[in-house]
Scaffold this active site. Sequence first.
Site, PDB file in Angstrom:
ATOM      1  N   ASP A 184     -71.561   8.389 -90.785  1.00 50.20           N
ATOM      2  CA  ASP A 184     -70.780   7.571 -91.921  1.00 50.20           C
ATOM      3  C   ASP A 184     -69.460   7.037 -91.181  1.00 50.20           C
ATOM      4  O   ASP A 184     -68.777   7.789 -90.724  1.00 50.20           O
ATOM      5  CB  ASP A 184     -70.283   8.692 -92.788  1.00 50.20           C
ATOM      6  CG  ASP A 184     -69.757   7.918 -94.081  1.00 50.20           C
ATOM      7  OD1 ASP A 184     -69.421   6.487 -94.091  1.00 50.20           O
ATOM      8  OD2 ASP A 184     -69.353   8.443 -95.134  1.00 50.20           O
ATOM      9  N   HIS A 186     -67.650   5.039 -92.677  1.00 53.02           N
ATOM     10  CA  HIS A 186     -66.751   5.330 -93.919  1.00 53.02           C
ATOM     11  C   HIS A 186     -65.684   4.057 -93.912  1.00 53.02           C
ATOM     12  O   HIS A 186     -64.588   4.199 -94.402  1.00 53.02           O
ATOM     13  CB  HIS A 186     -65.888   6.587 -93.808  1.00 53.02           C
ATOM     14  CG  HIS A 186     -65.607   7.261 -94.933  1.00 53.02           C
ATOM     15  ND1 HIS A 186     -64.385   7.058 -95.519  1.00 53.02           N
ATOM     16  CD2 HIS A 186     -66.129   8.411 -95.542  1.00 53.02           C
ATOM     17  CE1 HIS A 186     -64.254   7.794 -96.568  1.00 53.02           C
ATOM     18  NE2 HIS A 186     -65.198   8.764 -96.577  1.00 53.02           N
ATOM     19  N   GLU A 210     -73.727   4.711 -92.230  1.00 52.42           N
ATOM     20  CA  GLU A 210     -73.258   4.573 -93.490  1.00 52.42           C
ATOM     21  C   GLU A 210     -72.063   3.491 -93.489  1.00 52.42           C
ATOM     22  O   GLU A 210     -71.123   3.750 -92.883  1.00 52.42           O
ATOM     23  CB  GLU A 210     -72.997   5.699 -94.490  1.00 52.42           C
ATOM     24  CG  GLU A 210     -72.544   5.364 -95.656  1.00 52.42           C
ATOM     25  CD  GLU A 210     -72.321   6.918 -96.577  1.00 52.42           C
ATOM     26  OE1 GLU A 210     -71.592   6.969 -97.349  1.00 52.42           O
ATOM     27  OE2 GLU A 210     -73.101   7.772 -96.191  1.00 52.42           O
ATOM     28  N   GLU A 236     -71.396   3.103-102.139  1.00 56.79           N
ATOM     29  CA  GLU A 236     -70.396   3.894-102.712  1.00 56.79           C
ATOM     30  C   GLU A 236     -69.705   3.348-103.456  1.00 56.79           C
ATOM     31  O   GLU A 236     -68.751   3.742-104.433  1.00 56.79           O
ATOM     32  CB  GLU A 236     -69.983   4.943-102.071  1.00 56.79           C
ATOM     33  CG  GLU A 236     -68.821   4.871-100.869  1.00 56.79           C
ATOM     34  CD  GLU A 236     -68.479   6.012-100.079  1.00 56.79           C
ATOM     35  OE1 GLU A 236     -67.726   6.681-100.314  1.00 56.79           O
ATOM     36  OE2 GLU A 236     -69.434   6.427 -99.347  1.00 56.79           O
ATOM     37  N   ASP A 258     -73.104   5.203-106.590  1.00 60.62           N
ATOM     38  CA  ASP A 258     -72.748   6.278-107.211  1.00 60.62           C
ATOM     39  C   ASP A 258     -72.683   6.637-108.722  1.00 60.62           C
ATOM     40  O   ASP A 258     -72.172   5.535-109.234  1.00 60.62           O
ATOM     41  CB  ASP A 258     -71.088   6.757-106.747  1.00 60.62           C
ATOM     42  CG  ASP A 258     -70.544   7.831-106.848  1.00 60.62           C
ATOM     43  OD1 ASP A 258     -70.726   8.345-108.314  1.00 60.62           O
ATOM     44  OD2 ASP A 258     -70.057   8.703-106.092  1.00 60.62           O
ATOM     45  N   HIS A 285     -74.739   8.213-103.750  1.00 56.32           N
ATOM     46  CA  HIS A 285     -73.386   8.925-103.179  1.00 56.32           C
ATOM     47  C   HIS A 285     -73.187   9.837-104.223  1.00 56.32           C
ATOM     48  O   HIS A 285     -73.227   9.563-105.404  1.00 56.32           O
ATOM     49  CB  HIS A 285     -72.475   7.780-102.752  1.00 56.32           C
ATOM     50  CG  HIS A 285     -71.184   8.333-102.651  1.00 56.32           C
ATOM     51  ND1 HIS A 285     -70.135   8.501-103.568  1.00 56.32           N
ATOM     52  CD2 HIS A 285     -70.740   8.784-101.276  1.00 56.32           C
ATOM     53  CE1 HIS A 285     -68.939   8.923-102.934  1.00 56.32           C
ATOM     54  NE2 HIS A 285     -69.293   9.035-101.727  1.00 56.32           N
TER      55      HIS A 285
END
Length: 382
Positions: A184, A186, A210, A236, A258, A285
């Site tokens: 990730d 992020h 990700e 996400e 998500d 997510h």
Amino acid sequence: MTLISRIETFLVAPRWLFVRIETESGIVGWGEATCEGRSETVRTAVGQLSELLIGNDALRIEDHWQVMTKGSFYRGGPILASAVSGLDQALWDIAGKHFNTPVHQLLGGHVRDRIRMYGWVGGDEPNEVADQISAQLEVGLTAVKMNASGRMSPVASVAEIDGVVRRVAAAREVLGDHRDVAVDFHGRFSLANARRVAPLLEPYRPFFLEEPVVPENTHLLREFTSSTTTPVSTGERLYSRQEFLPALQAGIAVAQPDLSHAGGITEVRKIASLAEIYDVQLAPHCPLGPLALAACLQVGFATPNFLIQEQSIGIHYNKGAEVLDYVVDKSPLKFVDGHIERLTGPGLGIEIDEAVVRAADKRGHAWRGPVWRHSDGAFAEW
């Protein structure tokens, strides 16, 4: 008709917001409207949206979704979408209980009997990564996800880049060739850093990379996906089909909406169908609570292009409460050979311990995300 008589919200540790909808016939549905660090704001939004639902038939789920998302001139965004998500999940829970069947049956029936799960691991040093992965393997998981880094300079140093590679290498050594590690980014990486690091990770065969860029820079995604052979995932912080479309067109391999942020079961099913057109897999997510997880699983059992499910059972950053603390029977969410087997109970398939939830709400929580800064004092993405 199954008329909605009452809607309540519960702010519970460690950082979740539960929604409870009750009907005049006594059916109760639960959902999760968590928006990490902003759940109190979402709670207010749920209260406002409740004005549109109380007194109306709970089974008109699609109509309620349309009214909640489009009934105001100002639309979208994480607060409104999270509020809609929790309410939508609770309405599907009511529908399943009304018809005495799992939600996935109402979505067309199951296309699989179990769903592969993965857990998140921390660790700033390779030995810490290895230890945390080993702990996840001990509970039966066959896949994990790790952060590529902490704070990253806009143009990373050799030490920062090498640190990423060492951590992923340590993960691969523990996992071997038959288990998976997703990495990730992020949203902490600049495009330049992401493009520089991705080729260095290819020898370790990440499951996916990700969120290589922040969601507001989705227009840069194609430059990244075209620079690596590793599957790329994101989503996400995307809240609708319209927001996912540019990411799908940019060549991502895995979409990660998500279900507590992206319009609930109703919208995520539509995102999944859109993703299927682009040969993209769905991996929702979900580092959240039991209701969000159950909603994800219900979608997964009925979705052909479903890949794998994130979950946070036993995760180290859940402080003050654990995912399974709020359910009466923990067995439906137990891992079996790295999977969760098909939920067969009505609605979302889990039973919430209402007394525990009400007691937790009295204690409340005020979870906030960190504010990070670089060594020169400049703000850093977290």
